[in-house]
Design a protein around this motif. Structure first.
Motif, PDB file in Angstrom:
ATOM      1  N   ARG A 284      -3.581   3.197  -2.517  1.00  0.00           N
ATOM      2  CA  ARG A 284      -4.322   4.017  -1.538  1.00  0.00           C
ATOM      3  C   ARG A 284      -5.270   4.969  -2.252  1.00  0.00           C
TER       4      ARG A 284
ATOM      5  N   ASP B  80       0.822  -1.215   0.000  1.00  0.00           N
ATOM      6  CA  ASP B  80       0.000   0.000   0.000  1.00  0.00           C
ATOM      7  C   ASP B  80       0.857   1.267   0.000  1.00  0.00           C
TER       8      ASP B  80
ATOM      9  N   THR C   2      -7.429   1.507   1.426  1.00  0.00           N
ATOM     10  CA  THR C   2      -6.602   0.751   0.476  1.00  0.00           C
ATOM     11  C   THR C   2      -7.444  -0.052  -0.509  1.00  0.00           C
TER      12      THR C   2
END
Lengths: 261, 261
Positions: free
Chosen positions: A88, A23, A102
């Protein structure tokens, strides 16, 4: 940067992201493939936004638009799902950043339309490949961005000023940078201004409105490119009830190379 | 061609047309300014058509789009009224050419959206200016156009094959023509194919689907550009209840030069 990560193909990277195993930001990832800014809107705003992008191609070069309700970018690669394939996202409510997540599967609505807009990561790579040094990268900073006096072409409820990014260069590199970026209209194309910042309404070059300040030396000229922050600034002013964007630096990595679009 | 006519500025020419004093074709008129294909649709089709253009920029390079209900092209010049400023229009009903008129004021509807799409007249001028001869112009014919096997990117109810125009050249001119047209994405950009017509589904180069046949000599290579007839062919298949286009060769003459957009 994890060296293994940098070796992944765009598709492998997206699958890693989709599984929730990465992420972080996407700078330098995806083997030099085209990255995209993402904006997702309800249909009641999507038509105006599409027209806004078409009327302002320097700020908003459109790489792909989904069918209403479909989360798949058909032009950008195989199995590119905008609900899960970015590291993200930001969920915005009434123009304000609201929540960073996310995965947006739980927020997806049947009339959502997703827009993929060209991103400066790709043209910066083209400049670096030509041996042009970029001060903000050398200094480990974000690029300096400014709100200008340059009006965008309005579309319905969407209107506002153009946001630009600035890169200082010596004259010889400046000419070359204009030549190179002019070849890639899908990553913002050629600069919209060069030289005196006051001519486009920038009062203080040392005080950017977004990103980090970067010094301009006495033998350098500042080059100003239309910036993908423009549509975000325009949306923040228009305040749609709900919209979703990528989180800064956390882009969609496509299967396309930048010469391909 | 009336020499006085050719000396008029785009604005003077549009005013002449608006008054009903000229209804002929626009080839060579408007002092080399950008000319545009026009498509006008009801809102119920306009959003899909806008997306279709964005997804197929080689066939449908969008120069401007009006606000729904507004007949004015704000980007293309001062006081450009799409209801009166073209010499001839075609009113289409359910995909078929229905009626040819010189003014569409009486047909205008409150939810109409007008699209201005880049036109090959402008890139042909750029090629002629570079000393490249164009066979169909030398022969006084229309350019040869073909329906290909190249799928467009569909958008909702709009889908179909790409239509291309063909110009034969010697290799040295072909390379130069690719360089030149690549610089103008708003007038269809670089060719989509060069060489063997069979590779894009053209069975007989001597039998174009639109326009006139033009010979390709033994020492020449055919160059194929995406063509503004593509959106018209796609609309004819989709059969909207009502839509309006320019009549062939009777274009909108804008205030822009082709390097400006």
């Amino acid at each position: 940067m994890n060296a293994d990560l940098a070796r992944l193909s765009p598709r492998e990277l997206r699958q890693l992201i989709r599984r929730g195993d990465y992420d972080g930001h996407t700078s330098g990832l995806g083997q030099r493939h085209l990255q995209a800014n993402i904006v997702i809107l309800q249909k009641s705003w999507a038509d105006e936004f599409l027209r806004f992008c078409v009327l302002n191609p320097r700020s908003c070069p459109l790489l792909d638009v989904t069918e209403p309700g479909s989360p798949y970018f058909e032009k950008l690669g195989t199995d590119v799902d905008v609900r899960s394939d970015l590291p993200r996202y930001r969920i915005h409510r009434r123009g304000r950043a609201f929540e960073e997540v996310t995965d947006i599967g739980e927020f997806w609505e049947a009339d959502f339309v997703a827009f993929a807009i060209g991103c400066s990561f790709s043209f910066e790579q083209a400049l670096l490949d030509a041996g042009i040094q970029l001060r903000h990268i050398e200094m480990g900073r974000n690029v300096a961005m400014y709100r200008t006096a340059i009006d965008t072409h309005p579309a319905g409820r969407l209107a506002g000023k153009t946001v630009v990014s600035m890169r200082p260069m010596k004259a010889v590199d400046a000419v070359r940078a204009i030549e190179i970026t002019a070849r890639f209209p899908m990553t913002h194309g050629a600069p919209v201004h060069i030289g005196d910042p006051a001519l486009i309404g920038i009062a203080d070059i040392a005080a950017p409105d977004y990103g980090d300040a970067v010094p301009v030396r006495a033998d350098e000229i500042p080059l100003f490119w239309a910036c993908g922050v423009t549509p975000q600034a325009v949306l923040a002013e228009a305040e749609p009830e709900l919209y979703i964007t990528h989180a800064p630096g956390h882009m969609l990595v496509s299967d396309k190379l930048y010469g391909e679009v």
